[in-house]
Motif scaffolding. Structure first.
Motif, PDB file in Angstrom:
ATOM      1  N   ALA A 162     -12.961 -10.056   9.094  1.00  0.00           N
ATOM      2  CA  ALA A 162     -12.907 -11.059   8.024  1.00  0.00           C
ATOM      3  C   ALA A 162     -12.459 -12.397   8.571  1.00  0.00           C
ATOM      4  O   ALA A 162     -11.765 -12.487   9.590  1.00  0.00           O
ATOM      5  N   ALA A 163     -12.861 -13.454   7.860  1.00  0.00           N
ATOM      6  CA  ALA A 163     -12.526 -14.824   8.240  1.00  0.00           C
ATOM      7  C   ALA A 163     -12.010 -15.574   7.024  1.00  0.00           C
ATOM      8  O   ALA A 163     -12.672 -15.607   5.982  1.00  0.00           O
ATOM      9  N   LEU A 164     -10.832 -16.165   7.151  1.00  0.00           N
ATOM     10  CA  LEU A 164     -10.294 -17.087   6.145  1.00  0.00           C
ATOM     11  C   LEU A 164     -10.452 -18.479   6.726  1.00  0.00           C
ATOM     12  O   LEU A 164      -9.715 -18.874   7.638  1.00  0.00           O
ATOM     13  N   THR A 165     -11.408 -19.233   6.217  1.00  0.00           N
ATOM     14  CA  THR A 165     -11.778 -20.466   6.894  1.00  0.00           C
ATOM     15  C   THR A 165     -11.840 -21.643   5.926  1.00  0.00           C
ATOM     16  O   THR A 165     -11.639 -21.502   4.714  1.00  0.00           O
ATOM     17  N   ASP A 166     -12.108 -22.804   6.472  1.00  0.00           N
ATOM     18  CA  ASP A 166     -12.253 -24.025   5.687  1.00  0.00           C
ATOM     19  C   ASP A 166     -13.687 -24.518   5.837  1.00  0.00           C
ATOM     20  O   ASP A 166     -14.072 -25.013   6.899  1.00  0.00           O
ATOM     21  N   LYS A 171     -21.843  -0.692  13.643  1.00  0.00           N
ATOM     22  CA  LYS A 171     -22.255  -2.072  13.458  1.00  0.00           C
ATOM     23  C   LYS A 171     -21.057  -2.900  13.013  1.00  0.00           C
ATOM     24  O   LYS A 171     -20.149  -2.415  12.336  1.00  0.00           O
ATOM     25  N   VAL A 172     -21.074  -4.165  13.377  1.00  0.00           N
ATOM     26  CA  VAL A 172     -19.984  -5.084  13.035  1.00  0.00           C
ATOM     27  C   VAL A 172     -20.463  -6.057  11.968  1.00  0.00           C
ATOM     28  O   VAL A 172     -21.579  -6.579  12.046  1.00  0.00           O
ATOM     29  N   ARG A 173     -19.636  -6.267  10.967  1.00  0.00           N
ATOM     30  CA  ARG A 173     -19.935  -7.305   9.981  1.00  0.00           C
ATOM     31  C   ARG A 173     -18.697  -8.165   9.765  1.00  0.00           C
ATOM     32  O   ARG A 173     -17.568  -7.693   9.899  1.00  0.00           O
ATOM     33  N   ILE A 174     -18.933  -9.442   9.480  1.00  0.00           N
ATOM     34  CA  ILE A 174     -17.837 -10.393   9.249  1.00  0.00           C
ATOM     35  C   ILE A 174     -17.961 -10.934   7.828  1.00  0.00           C
ATOM     36  O   ILE A 174     -18.978 -11.540   7.465  1.00  0.00           O
ATOM     37  N   ALA A 216      -7.753 -15.144  -1.492  1.00  0.00           N
ATOM     38  CA  ALA A 216      -8.853 -14.590  -0.701  1.00  0.00           C
ATOM     39  C   ALA A 216      -8.350 -13.491   0.231  1.00  0.00           C
ATOM     40  O   ALA A 216      -9.008 -12.458   0.400  1.00  0.00           O
ATOM     41  N   PHE A 217      -7.182 -13.699   0.810  1.00  0.00           N
ATOM     42  CA  PHE A 217      -6.606 -12.684   1.693  1.00  0.00           C
ATOM     43  C   PHE A 217      -6.322 -11.398   0.925  1.00  0.00           C
ATOM     44  O   PHE A 217      -6.606 -10.292   1.402  1.00  0.00           O
ATOM     45  N   THR A 218      -5.779 -11.532  -0.256  1.00  0.00           N
ATOM     46  CA  THR A 218      -5.480 -10.359  -1.089  1.00  0.00           C
ATOM     47  C   THR A 218      -6.745  -9.556  -1.368  1.00  0.00           C
ATOM     48  O   THR A 218      -6.731  -8.319  -1.372  1.00  0.00           O
ATOM     49  N   GLU A 219      -7.848 -10.266  -1.553  1.00  0.00           N
ATOM     50  CA  GLU A 219      -9.128  -9.608  -1.820  1.00  0.00           C
ATOM     51  C   GLU A 219      -9.694  -8.949  -0.559  1.00  0.00           C
ATOM     52  O   GLU A 219     -10.240  -7.839  -0.613  1.00  0.00           O
ATOM     53  N   LEU A 220      -9.531  -9.606   0.583  1.00  0.00           N
ATOM     54  CA  LEU A 220     -10.165  -9.133   1.811  1.00  0.00           C
ATOM     55  C   LEU A 220      -9.409  -8.020   2.514  1.00  0.00           C
ATOM     56  O   LEU A 220     -10.013  -7.105   3.072  1.00  0.00           O
ATOM     57  N   GLN A 221      -8.080  -8.123   2.529  1.00  0.00           N
ATOM     58  CA  GLN A 221      -7.310  -7.317   3.464  1.00  0.00           C
ATOM     59  C   GLN A 221      -7.462  -5.798   3.340  1.00  0.00           C
ATOM     60  O   GLN A 221      -7.435  -5.106   4.366  1.00  0.00           O
ATOM     61  N   PRO A 222      -7.673  -5.230   2.139  1.00  0.00           N
ATOM     62  CA  PRO A 222      -7.756  -3.764   2.094  1.00  0.00           C
ATOM     63  C   PRO A 222      -8.902  -3.178   2.924  1.00  0.00           C
ATOM     64  O   PRO A 222      -8.827  -2.018   3.347  1.00  0.00           O
ATOM     65  N   ASP A 223      -9.957  -3.965   3.155  1.00  0.00           N
ATOM     66  CA  ASP A 223     -11.131  -3.446   3.857  1.00  0.00           C
ATOM     67  C   ASP A 223     -11.417  -4.225   5.139  1.00  0.00           C
ATOM     68  O   ASP A 223     -12.577  -4.408   5.525  1.00  0.00           O
TER      69      ASP A 223
END
Length: 415
Positions: free
Chosen positions: A50-54, A87-90, A105-112
């Motif tokens: 995952a990526a937390l970006t601007d 396979k890798v996905r971002i 966004a982090f709260t949504e992403l982090q479990p997976d």
């Protein structure tokens, strides 16, 4: 007698807990048909990063390049069979440099998520730091304060802001002829980025018996006329800036307008090649230098030439800037950790982090880095770059990567 029995019971419980931990591992770990233990973000067929970006805020242009470079790696990796047969996905989330949006966004992403391959912004990393450690989730920030060192699940990739400023003051001393008693200015963002850079400039100034003139600004400040006026009145012989590209342009433009024709040196996040197409572009080429642990995309390095060629083929017409090199460098660290964790048959978050910290040597785009010492940045070396409109990415090498003498004995501030 009672004390003896109690001590024995505690010892038995401790041994039992240790045995269970060794055998079972994290509560959320499972073992796949290939014998690999897996955790959040890893299935029998997929590894999710995952990526937390601007993509819409002040670092949008760099954010887009970072995302593109990491997706290029993912596509190439998948075409070659993936990692560990998976396979890798971002998954990418844009926070627009808004901390509240980033936390959501982090709260949504982090479990997976198995690894955070980029987190843009020191304030964002600070906001999720405790969660990263609590969740054992390895994160690779696109931020370089030394206050992030010592964290088992946060890995700076490159040199830190304070060491970069030590390198910068060394460069200015040699090239601008600074002598003891001279004054230099430092314009810096309030917060972790600017204040960590300030720690380095203070140290370097003390080592060189220079006087540091500080000018703290906010990320929302875009008119630096008053700051430049104060620096000119103080009689500075050079200026450091640890801010964003707009502030760097504003500083150099105001300096040109006020006749302050002194060299200016920026941290890497303070430059964007788009600045060279503005009215202040010629002044930037005359006065500005940039310090960076990652080589510029114009560097004559075999690995960099291949990366630029492949990036341009995949994203024709897209800018090729420092975000390409930074994003690629971070994803190489993640790739090394995932590959080593697979070899150890442990793709849990704890297994990935442990594999990463066993990386004693990794060459990234020609820069040797080591990640086995939590308390130390992977390198204290940095390049000195100069804006050059004709160069790919707008920056050319002025001095190759090196460690400034004063950087060797520098002790990082406590985080």
């Amino acid at each position: 007698m009672r004390t003896t029995r109690l001590a024995a019971a505690v010892a038995v419980l401790a041994l039992t807990a240790t045995a269970c931990s060794t055998k079972a591992g994290p509560a959320d770990a499972t073992v796949g048909t290939d014998g690999v233990r897996t955790g959040p973000g890893v299935t029998g067929s997929t590894i999710t990063l995952a990526a937390l970006t601007d993509l819409t805020g002040p670092y949008a242009s760099l954010g887009k390049s970072i995302v593109n470079a990491q997706q290029l790696w993912a596509d190439q990796t998948n075409a070659a069979g993936g990692i560990c047969g998976r396979k890798v996905r971002i998954v990418v989330k844009d926070h627009g440099y808004d901390v509240q949006k980033a936390v959501a966004a982090f709260t949504e992403l982090q479990p997976d998520t198995a690894v955070l391959t980029q987190v843009v912004g020191s304030p964002v990393v600070a906001a999720i730091r405790q969660e990263l450690n609590d969740r054992h989730l390895l994160a690779l920030p696109m931020a370089w304060p030394s206050t992030m060192l010592g964290q088992p699940y946060i890995q700076v990739v490159g040199s830190t802001y304070d060491v970069d400023m030590i390198t910068g003051v060394d460069y200015l001393t040699r090239t601008a002829g600074l002598v003891p008693g001279d004054r230099i200015g430092h314009v810096y963002f309030e917060g972790e980025y600017g204040e960590n850079a300030l720690a380095g400039s203070k140290y370097a100034a003390a080592q060189g018996k220079l006087t540091l003139v500080e000018q703290r600004i906010k990320p929302t400040d875009q008119d630096l006329t008053a700051q430049v006026s104060a620096l000119r009145q103080a009689g500075v012989k050079a200026v450091l800036i640890s801010a964003g590209p707009k502030q760097t342009a504003a500083l150099v433009g105001a300096a040109a307008g006020q006749g302050l024709a002194v060299p200016v040196l920026s941290s890497a996040p303070g430059f964007a090649p788009q600045l060279l197409d503005t009215a202040v572009g010629p002044a930037l080429e005359r006065q500005l230098a940039v310090v960076s642990a990652i080589p510029p995309v114009s560097a004559e390095l075999p690995a960099m030439r291949v990366l630029v060629q492949e990036y341009q083929a995949k994203y024709p017409g897209a800018p090729v800037d420092s975000g390409v090199a930074s994003g690629w460098s971070a994803i190489q660290v993640a790739a090394e950790a995932l590959t080593a964790a697979c070899a150890a048959k442990d793709l849990t978050r704890e297994g990935i982090a442990a594999a990463h910290h066993r990386t004693a040597a990794l060459n990234i785009l020609g820069v040797p880095m080591a990640f086995s010492d939590l308390a130390e940045a992977p390198t204290r070396q940095a390049y000195i770059l100069r804006p050059a409109k004709g160069a790919t990415g707008g920056l050319a090498v002025a001095e190759p990567a090196h460690r400034a003498p004063a950087a060797a004995g520098y002790a990082y501030p406590k985080g």
